[in-house]
Design an enzyme around this catalytic site. Structure first.
Site, short mmCIF file in Angstrom:
data_model
loop_
_atom_site.label_atom_id
_atom_site.label_comp_id
_atom_site.label_asym_id
_atom_site.label_seq_id
_atom_site.Cartn_x
_atom_site.Cartn_y
_atom_site.Cartn_z
N TYR A 109 27.79 44.35 48.05
CA TYR A 109 27.39 45.50 47.23
C TYR A 109 26.64 46.51 48.09
O TYR A 109 26.84 47.71 47.95
CB TYR A 109 26.53 45.04 46.05
N ASN A 133 35.03 48.64 36.81
CA ASN A 133 36.37 48.84 37.35
C ASN A 133 37.42 48.44 36.30
O ASN A 133 37.49 47.27 35.93
CB ASN A 133 36.55 48.01 38.62
N CYS A 141 37.82 44.60 43.27
CA CYS A 141 36.39 44.33 43.09
C CYS A 141 36.07 42.85 43.30
O CYS A 141 34.92 42.50 43.57
CB CYS A 141 35.93 44.81 41.72
N HIS A 142 37.09 42.00 43.25
CA HIS A 142 36.87 40.57 43.49
C HIS A 142 36.46 40.31 44.95
O HIS A 142 35.92 39.26 45.25
CB HIS A 142 38.11 39.74 43.13
N GLU A 168 43.74 34.90 48.68
CA GLU A 168 43.71 35.77 49.85
C GLU A 168 43.11 35.09 51.08
O GLU A 168 43.03 35.70 52.15
CB GLU A 168 42.91 37.03 49.52
#
Length: 174
Positions: A109, A133, A141-142, A168
């Site tokens: 953040y 979002n 945003c993850h 990912e």
């Protein structure tokens, strides 16, 4: 299947569709030009719904469907879709910064705040913009984690955030 409803949607008729995914049934909405305005997961905090001001239409979402299927299969690392979410200038700057976080990586953040020129004191406002979002998965945003590497805050739930980061290969282990 039942059609979700809400009274907080635009009054113009615009399309929506659903897509089964490993996260549950995704709800995609678009504007009248076909640009995506939201992607919501079941039970999402602040998630969108289809309603009487919208019409079910699968055709405008063909590219999104194909790209999401490829993403969940591990075959796509970047989405190339027209996005047009509603938001303040500040939120749009934060969301643009999210778009720059590469697949398979994470950021914090605080780094997003620095990226958009926000002060350290504004990190909470950045977190609020990230939490607002409307395009989960598509706008990553993850990939935003706590400064200590913890998995914090995700409107779709931490279990889904963990799933996406694992997909990912980006989940911090510690």
């Amino acid at each position: 299947m039942t059609t979700p409803t809400t009274a907080s949607l635009p009054t113009t008729e615009s399309p929506w569709t659903t897509l089964d995914s490993p996260l549950g049934e995704l709800l995609l909405t678009a504007d009248e030009d076909g640009a995506l305005t939201s992607l919501s997961v079941p039970g999402q905090k602040g998630g969108r719904s289809a309603g009487p001001a919208r019409r079910r239409a699968d055709e405008p979402f063909r590219a999104a469907r194909e790209q999401l299927v490829a993403y969940f299969a591990g075959e796509l690392t970047a989405f190339r879709l027209p996005l047009r979410p509603a938001g303040t200038d500040f939120r749009r700057r934060v969301w643009d910064a999210l778009d720059a976080v590469p697949y398979g990586t994470t950021t914090t953040y605080g780094r997003i705040a620095a990226e958009v020129g926000a002060s350290r004191a504004a990190v909470r406002a950045v977190g609020g913009a990230i939490g607002a979002n409307p395009l989960l998965v598509l706008r990553p945003c993850h990939r935003v984690i706590g400064a200590d590497g913890s998995l914090t805050g995700y409107a779709g739930g931490l279990d889904r955030k963990t799933f996406l980061l694992d997909l990912e290969g980006a989940r911090p282990h510690g």
